[in-house]
Design a protein around this motif. Structure first.
Motif, PDB file in Angstrom:
ATOM      1  N   UNK A   5     -72.896  13.749   1.837  1.00 26.45           N
ATOM      2  CA  UNK A   5     -72.611  15.184   1.947  1.00 26.45           C
ATOM      3  C   UNK A   5     -72.282  15.673   3.353  1.00 26.45           C
ATOM      4  N   UNK A   6     -72.500  14.882   4.386  1.00 25.14           N
ATOM      5  CA  UNK A   6     -72.298  15.389   5.744  1.00 25.14           C
ATOM      6  C   UNK A   6     -71.745  14.306   6.659  1.00 25.14           C
ATOM      7  N   UNK A   7     -70.678  14.631   7.383  1.00 22.60           N
ATOM      8  CA  UNK A   7     -70.222  13.827   8.532  1.00 22.60           C
ATOM      9  C   UNK A   7     -70.129  14.769   9.727  1.00 22.60           C
ATOM     10  N   UNK A   8     -70.552  14.278  10.885  1.00 21.96           N
ATOM     11  CA  UNK A   8     -70.461  15.067  12.112  1.00 21.96           C
ATOM     12  C   UNK A   8     -69.706  14.275  13.179  1.00 21.96           C
ATOM     13  N   UNK A   9     -68.719  14.931  13.789  1.00 24.64           N
ATOM     14  CA  UNK A   9     -68.009  14.354  14.924  1.00 24.64           C
ATOM     15  C   UNK A   9     -68.539  14.998  16.198  1.00 24.64           C
ATOM     16  N   UNK A  10     -68.861  14.172  17.187  1.00 24.15           N
ATOM     17  CA  UNK A  10     -69.274  14.705  18.476  1.00 24.15           C
ATOM     18  C   UNK A  10     -68.114  14.637  19.453  1.00 24.15           C
ATOM     19  N   UNK A  11     -67.754  15.773  20.031  1.00 22.37           N
ATOM     20  CA  UNK A  11     -66.753  15.838  21.083  1.00 22.37           C
ATOM     21  C   UNK A  11     -67.438  16.224  22.398  1.00 22.37           C
ATOM     22  N   UNK A  12     -66.672  16.308  23.454  1.00 20.26           N
ATOM     23  CA  UNK A  12     -67.254  16.490  24.783  1.00 20.26           C
ATOM     24  C   UNK A  12     -68.113  17.740  24.891  1.00 20.26           C
ATOM     25  N   UNK A  13     -67.681  18.840  24.256  1.00 16.52           N
ATOM     26  CA  UNK A  13     -68.408  20.098  24.438  1.00 16.52           C
ATOM     27  C   UNK A  13     -68.792  20.783  23.136  1.00 16.52           C
ATOM     28  N   UNK A  14     -68.678  20.078  22.001  1.00 13.61           N
ATOM     29  CA  UNK A  14     -69.151  20.649  20.745  1.00 13.61           C
ATOM     30  C   UNK A  14     -69.249  19.585  19.667  1.00 13.61           C
ATOM     31  N   UNK A  15     -70.022  19.915  18.634  1.00  9.67           N
ATOM     32  CA  UNK A  15     -70.095  19.097  17.428  1.00  9.67           C
ATOM     33  C   UNK A  15     -69.300  19.800  16.319  1.00  9.67           C
ATOM     34  N   UNK A  16     -68.680  19.014  15.452  1.00  8.49           N
ATOM     35  CA  UNK A  16     -67.961  19.539  14.299  1.00  8.49           C
ATOM     36  C   UNK A  16     -68.412  18.766  13.065  1.00  8.49           C
ATOM     37  N   UNK A  17     -68.942  19.476  12.065  1.00  8.02           N
ATOM     38  CA  UNK A  17     -69.446  18.818  10.855  1.00  8.02           C
ATOM     39  C   UNK A  17     -68.705  19.327   9.628  1.00  8.02           C
ATOM     40  N   UNK A  18     -68.410  18.417   8.702  1.00  9.73           N
ATOM     41  CA  UNK A  18     -67.897  18.796   7.392  1.00  9.73           C
ATOM     42  C   UNK A  18     -69.000  18.543   6.379  1.00  9.73           C
ATOM     43  N   UNK A  19     -69.253  19.540   5.525  1.00 10.54           N
ATOM     44  CA  UNK A  19     -70.434  19.524   4.663  1.00 10.54           C
ATOM     45  C   UNK A  19     -70.057  19.910   3.242  1.00 10.54           C
ATOM     46  N   UNK A  20     -70.585  19.162   2.291  1.00 12.19           N
ATOM     47  CA  UNK A  20     -70.476  19.532   0.886  1.00 12.19           C
ATOM     48  C   UNK A  20     -71.876  19.855   0.380  1.00 12.19           C
ATOM     49  N   UNK A  21     -72.203  21.144   0.351  1.00  6.20           N
ATOM     50  CA  UNK A  21     -73.521  21.578  -0.093  1.00  6.20           C
ATOM     51  C   UNK A  21     -73.693  21.299  -1.582  1.00  6.20           C
ATOM     52  N   UNK A  22     -74.885  20.961  -2.026  1.00  9.03           N
ATOM     53  CA  UNK A  22     -75.111  20.753  -3.466  1.00  9.03           C
ATOM     54  C   UNK A  22     -74.842  22.017  -4.261  1.00  9.03           C
ATOM     55  N   UNK A  23     -74.450  21.824  -5.509  1.00  7.27           N
ATOM     56  CA  UNK A  23     -74.308  22.930  -6.456  1.00  7.27           C
ATOM     57  C   UNK A  23     -75.630  23.065  -7.207  1.00  7.27           C
ATOM     58  N   UNK A  24     -76.080  24.282  -7.392  1.00 12.48           N
ATOM     59  CA  UNK A  24     -77.349  24.500  -8.093  1.00 12.48           C
ATOM     60  C   UNK A  24     -77.288  24.106  -9.563  1.00 12.48           C
ATOM     61  N   UNK A  25     -76.086  23.986 -10.099  1.00  8.92           N
ATOM     62  CA  UNK A  25     -75.841  23.434 -11.438  1.00  8.92           C
ATOM     63  C   UNK A  25     -76.249  24.378 -12.561  1.00  8.92           C
ATOM     64  N   UNK A  26     -75.858  23.994 -13.775  1.00  8.45           N
ATOM     65  CA  UNK A  26     -76.181  24.782 -14.964  1.00  8.45           C
ATOM     66  C   UNK A  26     -77.692  24.943 -15.089  1.00  8.45           C
ATOM     67  N   UNK A  27     -78.093  26.129 -15.479  1.00  4.88           N
ATOM     68  CA  UNK A  27     -79.514  26.476 -15.644  1.00  4.88           C
ATOM     69  C   UNK A  27     -80.299  26.266 -14.346  1.00  4.88           C
ATOM     70  N   UNK A  28     -79.572  26.201 -13.232  1.00  6.57           N
ATOM     71  CA  UNK A  28     -80.170  26.096 -11.890  1.00  6.57           C
ATOM     72  C   UNK A  28     -81.092  24.883 -11.759  1.00  6.57           C
ATOM     73  N   UNK A  29     -80.757  23.803 -12.458  1.00  4.62           N
ATOM     74  CA  UNK A  29     -81.639  22.631 -12.451  1.00  4.62           C
ATOM     75  C   UNK A  29     -81.664  21.907 -11.109  1.00  4.62           C
ATOM     76  N   UNK A  30     -80.687  22.197 -10.208  1.00  3.09           N
ATOM     77  CA  UNK A  30     -80.707  21.582  -8.874  1.00  3.09           C
ATOM     78  C   UNK A  30     -80.934  22.618  -7.772  1.00  3.09           C
ATOM     79  N   UNK A  31     -81.422  23.779  -8.132  1.00  2.14           N
ATOM     80  CA  UNK A  31     -81.633  24.813  -7.128  1.00  2.14           C
ATOM     81  C   UNK A  31     -82.658  24.377  -6.082  1.00  2.14           C
ATOM     82  N   UNK A  32     -83.770  23.806  -6.512  1.00  2.01           N
ATOM     83  CA  UNK A  32     -84.792  23.367  -5.553  1.00  2.01           C
ATOM     84  C   UNK A  32     -84.231  22.287  -4.632  1.00  2.01           C
ATOM     85  N   UNK A  33     -83.452  21.355  -5.210  1.00  2.00           N
ATOM     86  CA  UNK A  33     -82.834  20.299  -4.407  1.00  2.00           C
ATOM     87  C   UNK A  33     -81.905  20.907  -3.359  1.00  2.00           C
ATOM     88  N   UNK A  34     -81.117  21.885  -3.776  1.00  2.00           N
ATOM     89  CA  UNK A  34     -80.182  22.516  -2.833  1.00  2.00           C
ATOM     90  C   UNK A  34     -80.927  23.218  -1.713  1.00  2.00           C
TER      91      UNK A  34
END
Length: 480
Positions: A320-349
């Motif tokens: 779900x996460x990759x981070x690139x470190x550059x000289x003066x900042x970090x850049x991350x791409x993130x895929x947050x979990x979906x809470x899913x039907x009936x919110x069965x993954x809400x606690x996980x998220x």
């Protein structure tokens, strides 16, 4: 009182001067061959001009006449025209075209009735061929022409076909041929389907603006500021979006770095073309479960290091996460979990959210942090079309929205809202019920910047005109 259509089209011509010609016009400039115009027009349907131009060039290198087209198999045609939209269907049309042209002694016919008998030719294609190849009075009406003519109040019609019929009665014939090219250029650049840039249009004070919500910036982007252009896009399957022209889209957008989410692929499943887009180095982090989740980066700049995951196996196994470190900042791409039907993954998220924030709070002590991706939450009611009916649904629960409040209170900036406070700006639309064409969507894709990087935010936008996924890309310009 109606508009002065001649004046309006003259102003559009001035405003779009210097833009790339629509591909069929460009081919007409290069050749007067009706066959090539016809073929290019068939290829251009539901396809970006750059992709059509490249595919046409490959095809015409092998077949410049209907007779030469017969020598190519349908499979060869598919390879030559890929990745135009619906390339398999179009290869079938091209394979049948030489036989269909025999009825007209092997040449492209010059009437609407006859053109409509050819495979893959509808009214739009026929009108383009008549006007561009044969210079005959014809009005090509695509979605841009239909939409803009109704915005101007020049016609009041429900479909492109009805717009064509109305324009035949009303539009002076001198404008029949150029109107399509002019309004396509305007529609692609300024008068966009979503959040039109009315402030950039020379007709802003004269246009009736019927049925639209102009894009308004609450903070002006800083011009002529050297900056990195970063793009984030949930592609909903990298192999699927590859077939829809992904590589061409990246090259057209030309970002310094593009972060992807929901790639749904293992590295060994990727084509060499995907792994090696010219000018970029790619970095991939896949879920252990095949066909699920996954994130990636394409970067023009070599990072100091690449950080995979956030150091928590419970979440890192899902890529779900990759981070690139550059000289003066970090850049991350993130895929947050979906809470899913009936919110069965809400606690996980929510556990993921807390762990993620803790991870990046450590990094921001060193340098600025930029987080981009699909957060899978619409923060405020303004960020989705139907807030009242979605309060208990995944992505708009009180718990998810409360975490977003905490996240921003921790010092992160939702960059888009610095520049745009208008409603109906969305980054995701359901594939069902024509939600995208009706703009029934959610804004769940973000660029967020830590407090120590906020002064470097130059501009942020949503790019709804970029197709290929149920999400559209979002953009950040970050001062170098």
């Amino acid at each position: 009182m109606g508009i002065d259509i001649g004046h309006f089209l003259t102003e559009v011509k001035k405003a779009t001067r210097g833009q790339a010609l629509p591909v069929v016009d460009l081919i007409a400039v290069q050749t007067e061959d009706p066959f090539k115009v016809l073929v290019a027009t068939i290829l251009s349907a539901r396809t970006k001009d750059e992709t059509t131009a490249a595919s046409s060039k490959r095809l015409f290198a092998r077949a410049q006449t209907a007779e030469e087209l017969t020598e190519l198999s349908e499979e060869e045609l598919q390879k030559l025209i890929y990745p135009v939209g619906f390339y398999k269907n179009k290869a079938g049309y091209l394979k049948k075209l030489p036989e269909a042209l025999k009825e007209f002694k092997g040449v492209v016919p010059e009437t609407m009735t006859e053109l409509l008998r050819l495979p893959g030719v509808g009214r739009k294609t026929a009108n383009l061929v008549l006007s561009i190849a044969f210079k005959k009075p014809a009005i090509c009406v695509d979605t841009h022409v239909h939409r803009i003519m109704n915005i101007w109040g020049y016609v009041e019609t429900a479909t492109p076909l009805k717009t064509e019929m109305a324009l035949r009665e009303k539009l002076p014939e001198e404008f029949w041929i150029p109107v399509n090219s002019l309004l396509v250029s305007l529609g692609q650049s300024i008068c966009r389907p979503v959040s039109p840039r009315c402030s950039e249009c020379p007709l802003e004070k004269e246009c009736p603006q019927l049925g639209i919500t102009p894009r308004k910036a609450t903070l002006k982007a800083k011009k002529n500021t050297p900056s990195y252009r970063y793009i984030s896009w949930n592609v909903n399957g990298i192999r699927a979006v590859e077939k829809k022209g992904f590589i061409d889209i990246v090259q057209e957008l030309n970002p310094d770095v593009i972060g992807l989410q929901e790639t749904k692929a293992q590295p060994e499943q990727l084509s060499e073309s995907l792994k090696n887009i010219p000018g970029y180095t790619s970095y991939w982090y896949s879920a252990q479960r095949k066909g699920y989740s996954g994130v990636a980066f394409y970067s023009k700049h070599e990072p100091l290091q690449v950080i995979y995951g956030i150091g928590a196996e419970e979440f890192d196994c899902e890529g779900r996460v990759i981070t690139l470190e550059f000289a003066d900042h970090y850049l991350a791409t993130i895929y947050f979990p979906n809470s899913a039907d009936q919110l069965k993954r809400l606690d996980y998220k929510l556990r993921f959210n807390r762990a993620l924030l803790a991870f990046f709070q450590k990094l921001e002590k060193e340098k600025a942090v930029i987080l981009c991706g699909d957060f899978n939450v619409a923060h405020k009611e303004i960020d989705l079309k139907n807030p009242k009916s979605n309060v208990k649904n995944a992505g708009f629960t009180p718990e998810e929205r409360a975490w977003m409040d905490e996240f921003l209170e921790a010092g992160y900036t939702d960059t888009f809202r610095l520049f745009n406070q208008d409603p109906e700006n969305y980054s995701w639309w359901s594939y069902r019920f024509s939600a995208r064409s009706k703009n029934i969507g959610w804004r769940i894709d973000y660029f967020c910047v830590s407090e120590n990087g906020q002064k470097r935010i130059v501009n942020a936008e949503i790019l709804p005109e970029v197709m290929g996924s149920d999400h559209c890309p979002v953009l950040l310009d970050f001062k170098q």
